[in-house]
Design a protein around this motif. Structure first.
Motif, PDB file in Angstrom:
ATOM      1  N   SER A 216      38.786  46.259  42.447  1.00 17.09           N
ATOM      2  CA  SER A 216      39.015  45.535  41.193  1.00 17.09           C
ATOM      3  C   SER A 216      38.546  44.083  41.340  1.00 17.09           C
ATOM      4  N   PRO A 217      37.944  43.501  40.277  1.00 15.17           N
ATOM      5  CA  PRO A 217      37.791  44.050  38.934  1.00 15.17           C
ATOM      6  C   PRO A 217      36.481  44.798  38.698  1.00 15.17           C
ATOM      7  N   PHE A 218      35.649  44.946  39.746  1.00 13.13           N
ATOM      8  CA  PHE A 218      34.398  45.691  39.561  1.00 13.13           C
ATOM      9  C   PHE A 218      34.689  47.129  39.139  1.00 13.13           C
ATOM     10  N   LYS A 219      35.771  47.687  39.647  1.00 11.92           N
ATOM     11  CA  LYS A 219      36.144  49.063  39.318  1.00 11.92           C
ATOM     12  C   LYS A 219      36.310  49.243  37.815  1.00 11.92           C
ATOM     13  N   GLU A 351      34.682  25.507  43.992  1.00 11.69           N
ATOM     14  CA  GLU A 351      34.959  26.947  44.095  1.00 11.69           C
ATOM     15  C   GLU A 351      36.311  27.260  43.441  1.00 11.69           C
ATOM     16  N   PRO A 352      36.406  28.381  42.729  1.00 11.36           N
ATOM     17  CA  PRO A 352      37.609  28.650  41.926  1.00 11.36           C
ATOM     18  C   PRO A 352      38.832  29.075  42.723  1.00 11.36           C
ATOM     19  N   ASN A 353      38.673  29.458  43.986  1.00 14.69           N
ATOM     20  CA  ASN A 353      39.778  30.059  44.737  1.00 14.69           C
ATOM     21  C   ASN A 353      40.300  29.195  45.879  1.00 14.69           C
ATOM     22  N   GLN A 449      46.805  33.051  47.278  1.00  8.55           N
ATOM     23  CA  GLN A 449      47.741  34.061  47.748  1.00  8.55           C
ATOM     24  C   GLN A 449      47.625  34.226  49.260  1.00  8.55           C
ATOM     25  N   MET A 450      48.661  34.829  49.836  1.00  9.91           N
ATOM     26  CA  MET A 450      48.682  34.973  51.282  1.00  9.91           C
ATOM     27  C   MET A 450      47.528  35.839  51.764  1.00  9.91           C
ATOM     28  N   GLN A 451      47.273  36.924  51.051  1.00  9.05           N
ATOM     29  CA  GLN A 451      46.214  37.847  51.443  1.00  9.05           C
ATOM     30  C   GLN A 451      45.157  37.951  50.363  1.00  9.05           C
ATOM     31  N   CYS A 452      43.920  38.117  50.791  1.00  9.76           N
ATOM     32  CA  CYS A 452      42.791  38.291  49.880  1.00  9.76           C
ATOM     33  C   CYS A 452      41.596  38.753  50.690  1.00  9.76           C
ATOM     34  N   LEU A 453      40.695  39.457  50.049  1.00  7.76           N
ATOM     35  CA  LEU A 453      39.460  39.898  50.684  1.00  7.76           C
ATOM     36  C   LEU A 453      38.607  38.724  51.156  1.00  7.76           C
ATOM     37  N   ALA A 460      41.383  44.146  48.997  1.00  8.93           N
ATOM     38  CA  ALA A 460      41.463  43.766  47.587  1.00  8.93           C
ATOM     39  C   ALA A 460      41.330  42.253  47.449  1.00  8.93           C
ATOM     40  N   PHE A 461      40.792  41.830  46.300  1.00 13.84           N
ATOM     41  CA  PHE A 461      40.764  40.422  45.943  1.00 13.84           C
ATOM     42  C   PHE A 461      42.126  39.997  45.417  1.00 13.84           C
ATOM     43  N   CYS A 462      42.482  38.739  45.623  1.00  5.03           N
ATOM     44  CA  CYS A 462      43.697  38.216  45.009  1.00  5.03           C
ATOM     45  C   CYS A 462      43.469  38.074  43.506  1.00  5.03           C
ATOM     46  N   SER A 463      44.530  37.803  42.768  1.00  3.34           N
ATOM     47  CA  SER A 463      44.429  37.759  41.312  1.00  3.34           C
ATOM     48  C   SER A 463      43.524  36.619  40.834  1.00  3.34           C
ATOM     49  N   VAL A 464      43.504  35.495  41.548  1.00  3.27           N
ATOM     50  CA  VAL A 464      42.662  34.364  41.156  1.00  3.27           C
ATOM     51  C   VAL A 464      41.186  34.697  41.362  1.00  3.27           C
ATOM     52  N   CYS A 465      40.857  35.343  42.465  1.00  2.00           N
ATOM     53  CA  CYS A 465      39.470  35.767  42.688  1.00  2.00           C
ATOM     54  C   CYS A 465      39.034  36.799  41.663  1.00  2.00           C
ATOM     55  N   ARG A 466      39.947  37.687  41.300  1.00  2.00           N
ATOM     56  CA  ARG A 466      39.598  38.680  40.269  1.00  2.00           C
ATOM     57  C   ARG A 466      39.268  37.995  38.949  1.00  2.00           C
ATOM     58  N   ASP A 467      40.064  36.998  38.582  1.00  2.00           N
ATOM     59  CA  ASP A 467      39.769  36.248  37.351  1.00  2.00           C
ATOM     60  C   ASP A 467      38.392  35.585  37.428  1.00  2.00           C
ATOM     61  N   ALA A 468      38.071  35.008  38.591  1.00  2.00           N
ATOM     62  CA  ALA A 468      36.800  34.311  38.763  1.00  2.00           C
ATOM     63  C   ALA A 468      35.623  35.267  38.644  1.00  2.00           C
ATOM     64  N   ILE A 469      35.787  36.464  39.152  1.00  2.00           N
ATOM     65  CA  ILE A 469      34.736  37.486  39.039  1.00  2.00           C
ATOM     66  C   ILE A 469      34.561  37.896  37.582  1.00  2.00           C
ATOM     67  N   GLU A 470      35.674  38.087  36.880  1.00  2.00           N
ATOM     68  CA  GLU A 470      35.610  38.457  35.464  1.00  2.00           C
ATOM     69  C   GLU A 470      34.852  37.414  34.653  1.00  2.00           C
ATOM     70  N   ASP A 471      35.039  36.138  34.973  1.00  2.00           N
ATOM     71  CA  ASP A 471      34.333  35.076  34.254  1.00  2.00           C
ATOM     72  C   ASP A 471      32.819  35.248  34.340  1.00  2.00           C
TER      73      ASP A 471
END
Length: 480
Positions: A216-219, A351-353, A449-453, A460-471
């Motif tokens: 996610s969020p590519f999925k 960088e957004p993250n 977040q504590m964990q992220c790809l 998995a990407f953290c929620s902030v990275c997922r938002d950045a990818i969606e942008d």
């Protein structure tokens, strides 16, 4: 969005692929003809203290512009650079994109303190029907964009290169979901594959593509992508790894040991990979190298790389693509890198993250912040760093002794299991806060977040990275 004419040249190029029939059937005859793609190849040179730009050539690529005509301007504020295409008569900005550069990374290395070097870069945009001014911006001391160089470009000039060599290979449609103008077009370029390994290249491309769209969020956004694959056979299998005395001819110029880092794979031959890539629709490029030694790299808006046969290729592919696609920063800080960590004068990164701020009102991801998470957010940092010091020492020893790659993979599996167990019971394991340690620095920079790809070999990407990818996805598929 009106449907565009796909010229015969593109339909012929796609002939023989699974998508050819569907593409031909859907090619409507309208008055909305896509412009050609214009590429401005430049030289970016200097050292740690100065930089210069110079024109190398202007090229009309053989295929139409694959981009979204409804989103010509980039409002994401990503990249160490930005370029604009400006109408000379009206001053209107016709096209703009942020990007980063190999030069920008190199100039933070020790080598850049002692000598000057030049690196190739390309600026691609829809071919205008009149002369334009191309403006290139860099980041100033506050990380804002400042004009660094400008160049008048006349698409009708006599020295514009218009006759491309015939395509050395046909692109393969790995995933085809529609007209490139309404999709994100990802090109998987193969390097280090012999003529006898072309089936392997296709299998590697499909496997890694499937991995990307399992995350996610590519999925969830898989239907917004086209994926193409293209490779030219080389005489010997694999790519160069100079630190071990291995040198091979290359289709893209990709090799290990960039800037002296044994795992860093880039190409410094921009012309080679662009002249190959121009025969497929693309906005993003992943260079898949045929090898099993751990490695990869990623430059925002330029390209990313992965060693396709390594045990950790699935992770490296997605991690490095995060750099290239969305401008995500590395959140780790214990592994050695060739380029320098940020200095003590900390400005807020673009960088957004990652962030240098702890003010709740100014935190980039304030809208995502968990109400229960204090700033900075506690995590088992001391234990993690002690363990990582041992891991990095063992990692260096394995490379120095040229141990089998299987031993490096085993070390990474051990590391992943240990870190997972360490974080499992942490109080703020799933919270969004500000966890100190990111951007190659143990202190002063924070990750969401504590964990992220982008931090460890997580899945998995953290929620902030997922938002950045969606942008970025929206920049290429959404309307105005």
């Amino acid at each position: 969005m009106r449907q565009r004419v796909l010229p015969c040249s593109l339909l012929l190029l796609l002939a023989g692929t699974a998508a050819a029939a569907a593409t031909a059937a859907s090619a409507a005859v309208t008055d909305d003809v896509a412009p050609r793609t214009l590429r401005v190849d430049i030289q970016h040179s200097g050292d740690a203290g100065v930089e210069h730009y110079a024109l190398e050539r202007v090229v009309v690529e053989p295929l139409p512009w694959p981009g979204n005509p409804a989103r010509p301007l980039d409002d994401t504020n990503r990249g160490s650079q930005k370029f604009e295409v400006v109408d000379l008569g009206t001053g209107q900005v016709l096209y703009a994109r942020g990007y980063s550069t190999v030069f920008g990374e190199w100039r933070t290395t020790d080598e850049a303190k002692a000598l000057q070097r030049s690196f190739q870069e390309s600026l691609r945009f829809p071919m205008p029907d009149r002369p334009v001014l191309v403006k290139v911006y860099g980041r100033d001391v506050r990380n804002g964009f400042a004009l660094a160089w400008s160049l008048p470009v006349d698409p009708g000039a006599l020295d514009v290169e218009r006759a491309a060599m015939p395509a050395p290979a046909r692109p393969i449609a790995i995933r085809h979901n529609g007209d490139p103008a309404g999709k994100v077009d990802l090109l998987l370029l193969g390097d280090g594959y012999t003529a006898a390994q072309m089936d392997k290249f296709q299998a590697d491309a499909r496997r890694l593509s499937d991995r990307l769209f399992s995350v996610s969020p590519f999925k969830e956004r898989a239907s917004d992508f086209n994926v193409w694959a293209l490779a030219v056979p080389v005489p010997e299998s694999g790519i160069s790894r100079p630190s071990t005395g291995l040198h091979h001819a290359s289709a893209t110029g990709a090799r290990y040991d960039i800037f002296g880092s044994e795992r860093y794979i880039l190409t410094l031959d921009n012309r080679a990979f662009r002249d190959l890539a121009q025969h497929a629709p693309y906005e993003f490029v992943e260079i898949m190298v045929n090898g099993d030694t751990y490695g990869g790299g990623g430059i925002f808006g330029q390209f990313s790389t992965v060693a396709a046969d390594n045990d950790w290729a699935d992770y490296v592919f997605v991690h490095e693509f995060g750099h290239h696609f969305a401008g995500l920063a590395d959140e780790y800080y214990t592994s050695d890198v060739a380029y320098a960590a940020p200095d003590a004068h900390r400005v807020e990164p673009w960088e957004p993250n990652v962030s240098a701020l702890l003010d709740p009102a100014r935190l980039k991801w304030a809208a995502r912040r968990s109400p229960v998470a204090p700033l900075p957010t506690p995590w088992p940092k001391t234990e993690f760093e002690a363990y990582e010091r041992d891991v990095q020492a063992r990692r260096k020893a394995l490379r120095a002794e040229r141990r089998p790659e299987s031993e490096m993979s085993a070390l990474f599996r051990e590391e992943q299991a240990h870190v997972g167990a360490l974080f499992a019971d942490a109080k703020y394991r799933d919270a969004v806060g500000a966890f100190e340690g990111a951007n190659y620095a143990a202190t002063g920079y924070y990750r969401p977040q504590m964990q992220c790809l982008m931090f460890t070999r997580a899945d998995a990407f953290c929620s902030v990275c997922r938002d950045a990818i969606e942008d970025i996805i929206e920049l290429y598929v959404a309307g105005p």
